[in-house]
Design an enzyme around this catalytic site. Structure first.
Site, PDB file in Angstrom:
ATOM      1  N   TRP A  81      72.517  55.170  32.106  1.00 39.82           N
ATOM      2  CA  TRP A  81      72.453  55.757  33.459  1.00 39.82           C
ATOM      3  C   TRP A  81      73.370  56.978  33.488  1.00 39.82           C
ATOM      4  O   TRP A  81      74.490  56.920  32.971  1.00 39.82           O
ATOM      5  CB  TRP A  81      72.914  54.710  34.472  1.00 39.82           C
ATOM      6  CG  TRP A  81      72.958  55.178  35.903  1.00 39.82           C
ATOM      7  CD1 TRP A  81      71.996  55.885  36.566  1.00 39.82           C
ATOM      8  CD2 TRP A  81      74.018  54.944  36.843  1.00 39.82           C
ATOM      9  NE1 TRP A  81      72.392  56.107  37.866  1.00 39.82           N
ATOM     10  CE2 TRP A  81      73.628  55.536  38.061  1.00 39.82           C
ATOM     11  CE3 TRP A  81      75.243  54.284  36.781  1.00 39.82           C
ATOM     12  CZ2 TRP A  81      74.423  55.490  39.201  1.00 39.82           C
ATOM     13  CZ3 TRP A  81      76.031  54.247  37.913  1.00 39.82           C
ATOM     14  CH2 TRP A  81      75.622  54.842  39.106  1.00 39.82           C
ATOM     15  N   ASP A 139      75.703  45.461  33.807  1.00 38.24           N
ATOM     16  CA  ASP A 139      75.298  46.162  35.022  1.00 38.24           C
ATOM     17  C   ASP A 139      73.914  45.632  35.394  1.00 38.24           C
ATOM     18  O   ASP A 139      72.962  45.751  34.614  1.00 38.24           O
ATOM     19  CB  ASP A 139      75.255  47.680  34.748  1.00 38.24           C
ATOM     20  CG  ASP A 139      75.020  48.485  36.022  1.00 38.24           C
ATOM     21  OD1 ASP A 139      74.821  47.885  37.092  1.00 38.24           O
ATOM     22  OD2 ASP A 139      75.050  49.737  35.938  1.00 38.24           O
ATOM     23  N   LYS A 159      68.107  47.870  45.411  1.00 37.16           N
ATOM     24  CA  LYS A 159      66.674  47.949  45.112  1.00 37.16           C
ATOM     25  C   LYS A 159      65.957  46.683  45.579  1.00 37.16           C
ATOM     26  O   LYS A 159      64.930  46.760  46.226  1.00 37.16           O
ATOM     27  CB  LYS A 159      66.424  48.128  43.613  1.00 37.16           C
ATOM     28  CG  LYS A 159      67.474  48.917  42.859  1.00 37.16           C
ATOM     29  CD  LYS A 159      67.414  50.404  43.063  1.00 37.16           C
ATOM     30  CE  LYS A 159      68.539  51.050  42.282  1.00 37.16           C
ATOM     31  NZ  LYS A 159      68.742  52.427  42.434  1.00 37.16           N
TER      32      LYS A 159
HETATM   33  C1  LMR Z   1      69.065  55.999  39.768  1.00 39.61           C
HETATM   34  O1  LMR Z   1      69.413  55.785  38.607  1.00 39.61           O
HETATM   35  O2  LMR Z   1      68.233  56.853  40.083  1.00 39.61           O
HETATM   36  C2  LMR Z   1      69.632  55.151  40.877  1.00 39.61           C
HETATM   37  O3  LMR Z   1      70.445  54.149  40.358  1.00 39.61           O
HETATM   38  C3  LMR Z   1      70.297  55.945  41.931  1.00 39.61           C
HETATM   39  C4  LMR Z   1      71.586  56.577  41.500  1.00 39.61           C
HETATM   40  O4  LMR Z   1      72.579  56.407  42.216  1.00 39.61           O
HETATM   41  O5  LMR Z   1      71.638  57.256  40.473  1.00 39.61           O
END
Ligand code: LMR
Length: 406
Positions: free
Chosen positions: A139, A220, A255
């Site tokens: 992420w 996570d 979500k």
């Molecule tokens: C994403 O990865 O798009 C979501 O988890 C929103 C974010 O805060 O990045």
């Protein structure tokens, strides 16, 4: 008459402009795009078949009940509301020895991002020599959260671009070489951004390695229920519990309850004893007090009410199933149209990847073309939020993808 002095002492000249966030800034650009046919597959938001962010009926009813009961609003305790924390523990760890033995410290977070940051601050204070290993890729915000807390960030291989699957051998080799007490960030399910998850056997093998090498896992869990089911998506959590590991778990309801703006999540730490869990909880409270003092009331009470009131819980579980099934049907539709348009290529990864994201393999330049020429927004990394597709836009999106790939 008042004279307003327009000469200010220079103070902020050295502040650089913000470079922007790869996800949130793109979402802002989408909002400003005037093209009516635009499609937002950038940010991790679940949209329904009508292209709206849903308000699940279970959450709407929970809100009515919470508002009807609401009175004065004292501060919550630093660790959050007791009913929320108990409900989260039951959802994530129900039936485990760790829960029965009161070995789990849980705090109500500000989304799972808040839980990640509180955990990161705790690690920096109490495991100062420990680096944290992140999957490649991960992420977009993970690195910022952990570096921001002062941790040394390292990487382990994860995604194998040649297969669109997992580089499990690479992952194991990197973690085998990690120093004892290193922290390993793992996506519990529905890996963001790739959608590539570990199998049950791989979780088991990884748990054995983590234990043997004395590594500290930090899971996570932001997409529980979007992969294979609310319980099924706890495969990794259960593997670590079964192996007798001590670990961190940040989870989110953004979500699966569609309560993004309420910032509902938690951080749990599985400890070796009830007494250790008390001490860990105390230090988490210390971190929270120094950051934001205590969490807000409303969202946590929505979540607790859905989880704890039997009729709402049953309704919510059904609603999560519907969301998951809709995402899976969009994966199949995308696969179908792309396979027709570009018969020489293998789009099987859309079917094997789990959760709301797919790694499309599109380059940054192709993603840019999708945006400028077709008003279809995906991340520059090639990550697409499949949950933004619906029967009304999937054909056009697949055709646009085929054009830029072709
Ligand atoms: C994403 O990865 O798009 C979501 O988890 C929103 C974010 O805060 O990045």
């Amino acid at each position: 008459m008042r004279t307003v002095l327009r000469e200010f002492p220079p103070m902020f000249e050295h502040i650089p402009p913000y470079a922007g966030d790869p996800i949130l800034s793109l979402n802002e650009a989408f909002q400003k795009d005037p093209r009516p046919h635009k499609v937002n597959l950038s940010i991790g938001l679940y949209f329904d078949e009508q292209g709206r962010i849903p308000m699940p009926a279970s959450v709407a009813e929970a809100e009515r009940r919470v508002v009807a009961r609401a009175g004065s609003r004292p501060y919550l305790p630093m660790e959050g509301a007791a009913n929320f924390r108990a409900a989260v523990q039951e959802l994530l760890f129900g039936g485990s020895a760790a829960l029965q033995e009161k070995r789990i410290a849980t705090i109500q977070g500000v989304g799972s991002s808040g839980g990640l940051r509180v955990g990161a601050d705790f690690l920096r204070a109490h495991f100062p020599a420990s680096p944290i290993y992140l999957s490649t890729p991960t992420w977009d915000n993970h690195r910022a959260v952990f570096e921001g807390a002062g941790l040394e960030v390292r990487a382990y291989p994860y995604y194998d671009a040649s297969t669109g699957g997992l580089d499990f051998a690479g992952l194991l080799a990197a973690l085998e070489a990690a120093p004892a007490r290193s922290v390993v960030l793992l996506h519990a399910c529905c890996h963001n951004p790739t959608g590539v998850d570990l199998s049950a056997a791989q979780w088991h093998e990884l748990a054995v390695l983590l234990k043997r090498r004395e590594l500290l896992a930090f899971l996570d869990l932001a997409y529980q229920g979007y992969g294979d089911g609310l319980q099924e998506d706890l495969l990794g959590v259960k593997a670590l519990l079964d192996a007798g590991l001590l670990f961190f778990l940040a989870n989110s309801f953004s979500k699966n309850m569609s309560v993004y703006g309420e910032r509902c999540g938690a951080l749990s730490v599985v400890c070796e004893s009830a007494e250790a869990a008390e001490r860990v909880l105390g230090q988490l409270k210390f971190t929270i007090r120094r950051n934001y003092s205590n969490p807000p009331t409303h969202g946590g009470q929505l979540v607790a009410t859905v989880l704890l009131e039997a009729d709402l819980r049953a309704q919510w579980e059904q609603e999560v199933t519907q969301m998951r099934q809709r995402i899976q049907s969009m994966r199949r539709r995308l696969h179908e149209v792309l396979s027709q348009k570009l018969p020489g290529r293998d789009f099987g990864y859309f079917l094997s990847q789990r959760g709301m994201f797919s790694y499309t393999g599109l380059s940054a330049e192709q993603a840019e073309r999708l945006k400028t020429e077709h008003a279809v927004y995906i991340l520059r990394s090639g990550r697409m939020c499949v949950a933004g597709l619906n029967e009304g836009n999937v054909q056009a999106v697949a055709e646009a993808m085929a054009t830029v790939l072709g």
